[in-house]
Every structure is written in structure tokens, then in C-alpha cells.
Design a protein around this motif. Sequence first.
Motif, mmCIF file in Angstrom:
data_model
loop_
_atom_site.group_PDB
_atom_site.id
_atom_site.type_symbol
_atom_site.label_atom_id
_atom_site.label_comp_id
_atom_site.label_asym_id
_atom_site.label_seq_id
_atom_site.Cartn_x
_atom_site.Cartn_y
_atom_site.Cartn_z
ATOM 1 N N ALA A 234 0.871 -1.173 0.000
ATOM 2 C CA ALA A 234 0.000 0.000 0.000
ATOM 3 C C ALA A 234 0.912 1.227 0.000
ATOM 4 C CB ALA A 234 -0.904 -0.001 1.223
ATOM 5 N N TYR A 235 0.850 1.996 -1.066
ATOM 6 C CA TYR A 235 1.753 3.142 -1.200
ATOM 7 C C TYR A 235 1.442 4.192 -0.137
ATOM 8 C CZ TYR A 235 2.757 0.850 -5.620
ATOM 9 O OH TYR A 235 3.107 -0.078 -6.567
ATOM 10 N N GLN A 236 2.495 4.772 0.403
ATOM 11 C CA GLN A 236 2.364 5.671 1.540
ATOM 12 C C GLN A 236 2.096 7.110 1.101
ATOM 13 O OE1 GLN A 236 2.494 4.276 4.819
ATOM 14 N NE2 GLN A 236 2.230 2.560 3.400
ATOM 15 N N LYS A 237 1.584 7.879 2.054
ATOM 16 C CA LYS A 237 1.205 9.269 1.794
ATOM 17 C C LYS A 237 2.376 10.081 1.250
ATOM 18 C CE LYS A 237 -0.379 13.405 4.257
ATOM 19 N NZ LYS A 237 -0.832 13.955 5.564
ATOM 20 N N ASP A 238 3.557 9.929 1.860
ATOM 21 C CA ASP A 238 4.715 10.724 1.427
ATOM 22 C C ASP A 238 5.059 10.455 -0.038
ATOM 23 O OD1 ASP A 238 4.796 11.715 3.958
ATOM 24 O OD2 ASP A 238 6.545 10.543 4.599
ATOM 25 N N GLY A 239 5.027 9.169 -0.428
ATOM 26 C CA GLY A 239 5.333 8.826 -1.812
ATOM 27 C C GLY A 239 4.311 9.361 -2.787
ATOM 28 N N LEU A 240 3.038 9.308 -2.410
ATOM 29 C CA LEU A 240 1.990 9.808 -3.291
ATOM 30 C C LEU A 240 2.051 11.329 -3.416
ATOM 31 C CD1 LEU A 240 -0.940 7.526 -2.093
ATOM 32 C CD2 LEU A 240 0.352 7.332 -4.228
ATOM 33 N N GLU A 241 2.379 11.998 -2.317
ATOM 34 C CA GLU A 241 2.550 13.456 -2.379
ATOM 35 C C GLU A 241 3.721 13.823 -3.287
ATOM 36 O OE1 GLU A 241 1.003 15.640 1.594
ATOM 37 O OE2 GLU A 241 2.763 14.361 1.878
ATOM 38 N N ALA A 242 4.821 13.074 -3.171
ATOM 39 C CA ALA A 242 5.980 13.326 -4.025
ATOM 40 C C ALA A 242 5.634 13.070 -5.486
ATOM 41 C CB ALA A 242 7.153 12.449 -3.591
ATOM 42 N N LEU A 243 4.860 12.021 -5.750
ATOM 43 C CA LEU A 243 4.437 11.727 -7.115
ATOM 44 C C LEU A 243 3.577 12.856 -7.659
ATOM 45 C CD1 LEU A 243 4.274 9.750 -9.513
ATOM 46 C CD2 LEU A 243 2.288 8.711 -8.386
ATOM 47 N N ALA A 244 2.682 13.392 -6.833
ATOM 48 C CA ALA A 244 1.832 14.509 -7.263
ATOM 49 C C ALA A 244 2.676 15.701 -7.698
ATOM 50 C CB ALA A 244 0.884 14.900 -6.140
ATOM 51 N N GLY A 245 3.684 16.029 -6.895
ATOM 52 C CA GLY A 245 4.555 17.148 -7.256
ATOM 53 C C GLY A 245 5.333 16.895 -8.526
ATOM 54 N N ALA A 246 5.834 15.673 -8.682
ATOM 55 C CA ALA A 246 6.602 15.332 -9.874
ATOM 56 C C ALA A 246 5.742 15.406 -11.135
ATOM 57 C CB ALA A 246 7.201 13.931 -9.721
ATOM 58 N N LEU A 247 4.507 14.941 -11.042
ATOM 59 C CA LEU A 247 3.626 14.963 -12.218
ATOM 60 C C LEU A 247 3.209 16.388 -12.564
ATOM 61 C CD1 LEU A 247 1.328 11.860 -11.618
ATOM 62 C CD2 LEU A 247 3.375 12.061 -13.022
ATOM 63 N N GLU A 248 2.996 17.209 -11.542
ATOM 64 C CA GLU A 248 2.649 18.610 -11.812
ATOM 65 C C GLU A 248 3.804 19.317 -12.523
ATOM 66 O OE1 GLU A 248 1.102 22.617 -9.425
ATOM 67 O OE2 GLU A 248 1.375 20.708 -8.357
ATOM 68 N N ASP A 249 5.026 19.099 -12.046
ATOM 69 C CA ASP A 249 6.196 19.711 -12.681
ATOM 70 C C ASP A 249 6.364 19.206 -14.110
ATOM 71 O OD1 ASP A 249 6.679 21.029 -10.323
ATOM 72 O OD2 ASP A 249 8.257 19.657 -9.647
ATOM 73 N N ALA A 250 6.183 17.892 -14.309
ATOM 74 C CA ALA A 250 6.346 17.321 -15.646
ATOM 75 C C ALA A 250 5.285 17.848 -16.593
ATOM 76 C CB ALA A 250 6.279 15.796 -15.566
ATOM 77 N N GLY A 251 4.049 17.967 -16.115
ATOM 78 C CA GLY A 251 2.981 18.483 -16.959
ATOM 79 C C GLY A 251 3.244 19.908 -17.408
ATOM 80 N N GLU A 252 3.749 20.727 -16.492
ATOM 81 C CA GLU A 252 4.071 22.116 -16.847
ATOM 82 C C GLU A 252 5.236 22.168 -17.815
ATOM 83 O OE1 GLU A 252 4.756 24.150 -13.206
ATOM 84 O OE2 GLU A 252 2.638 24.147 -12.599
ATOM 85 N N ARG A 253 6.237 21.315 -17.591
ATOM 86 C CA ARG A 253 7.422 21.309 -18.450
ATOM 87 C C ARG A 253 7.106 20.847 -19.860
ATOM 88 N NH1 ARG A 253 9.896 17.770 -15.952
ATOM 89 N NH2 ARG A 253 9.968 16.019 -17.419
ATOM 90 N N LEU A 254 6.253 19.813 -19.965
ATOM 91 C CA LEU A 254 5.956 19.220 -21.258
ATOM 92 C C LEU A 254 4.715 19.816 -21.911
ATOM 93 C CD1 LEU A 254 6.620 15.497 -20.281
ATOM 94 C CD2 LEU A 254 8.151 17.018 -21.553
ATOM 95 N N GLY A 255 3.950 20.580 -21.144
ATOM 96 C CA GLY A 255 2.738 21.186 -21.693
ATOM 97 C C GLY A 255 1.623 20.189 -21.924
ATOM 98 N N SER A 256 1.669 19.060 -21.223
ATOM 99 C CA SER A 256 0.651 18.026 -21.407
ATOM 100 C C SER A 256 0.447 17.296 -20.083
ATOM 101 C CB SER A 256 1.076 17.038 -22.487
ATOM 102 O OG SER A 256 0.100 16.035 -22.666
ATOM 103 N N PRO A 257 -0.775 17.279 -19.552
ATOM 104 C CA PRO A 257 -1.011 16.632 -18.263
ATOM 105 C C PRO A 257 -0.909 15.114 -18.352
ATOM 106 C CG PRO A 257 -3.088 17.332 -19.210
ATOM 107 C CD PRO A 257 -2.009 17.870 -20.104
#
Length: 220
Positions: free
Chosen positions: A146-169
Motif C-alpha cells: 500500500a503506497y504511503q502518503k509521502d510517496g503519493l505526495e511526491a508523485l503529485a509534485g513530480a507529475l505537476e512539474d512534468a505536466g508544466e514542463r511538457l505542456g501536457s497533463p
Amino acid sequence: AYANPYGGARESARSAIREALDDDRLLGFQYSPFGGHTVVRRKVADALRGTHGLDFTFRDVILTSGAMAALHIALRMAARADGEVIVPVPCWIDHPLYVRAIGLSPVLLPMREPSFDLDVDAITDAITERTCAILFSHPANPTGRAYQKDGLEALAGALEDAGERLGSPIVVISDESHRDFADNTEFVSPSTFIDRTVVVYSFGKYHFLQGQRIGYAAVS
């Protein structure tokens, strides 16, 4: 690979099926609206508000022929030309097959041993301009992690940064078919942190009625 508990369905589930068969309702076993009857979708949304802490409504829920159909719908929604889907492994054996069936390319990404937690750095490095989704079961099948809160929060930040960088969610598809068997103090859905999450669920897993193929896809 496919879990079929020898005990079979609980008597409470069998009784509910008997009652449904004996209850002579108009159009009871005929075609239903696409996405399922509104009253059932409301029940699902009510339950999700309690378990996930998000403001789900019936419009956020589509009933499907099991988790398999929900996964296909979610992948089709996220798909784009030449798209890639990151699949953390070990994974459920059919996830990469479903990705290929939609015409997308699975990117199999090993997670850290021995914990098999989400390796957010590895996921970030694997994201390209072709990445349209990340697909994983949570709790993970077959590891049970069961993935932990800290890892999921980190994933959220990484995906937000990647979406902004690549211009695609990038969409997260969270196959939560086994969440009822996790310790409630451990389970936190990715939808808590990541807006673009599709929650996939199977009633069959919980009721040991896998062959009945009843599930849903939900977004909020």
C-alpha cells in the motif's frame, strides 16, 4: 495469477442475488443507461466521499463490466497518438496487455526492492513527451504494497512539474480493486493528492463474485 478464493461468495451476497431474482421489477434485467442507473452511481459516490474524502457526485462515476472495462475506459480517455503508459513492476500481469490493446506502449519500470514502494525519481526520469498516463494497482498486486502518503505526495509534485514542463497533463489510473483488504490506517488513494486520477474498482473482488464483472471508474 487470477485469485479465486475457494470459499466463494458470502451468504449475504448470495441472499442479495436471490432477492434480486425474486423481486419482479419492471425492466429489472433489461438494458440500463450508459454508465449505470443514477441511484447506484449515487450510492457509489456517497461511499467514495466517505472513504476518499473528496466531493464525488454520481456524475463522477461510471459503472462498468468489472475493473477490466473500467481500465479500458480510463486508458482510452488518457490515450493520445504514440502515447506511453508507465507501469510500475511487479504489476498485475494484465495491465501491460490492456495498455497494448488500446494501441499504447507500456513502459515497465521496476520499483525498489525489497519494499517495492513507488520510486518517484525513477518515474520522473521515465516521463517523456509521449507519457500520457501512469497505471498501477493500489494496494499493489502482487506485492501487496500500500503506497504511503509521502510517496503519493511526491508523485503529485513530480507529475505537476512534468505536466508544466511538457505542456501536457499526465493521468494517474489507480486500480483499487484490493483496497478493502488493506489496513485502513495504511490506505490513501492517489486521488487525495492528484486531481487527474481515475479510480478503478471491482465489487467482485470484495464480494468474491469476480465472474459477475461489476465495477466502476470514478474521477473527481
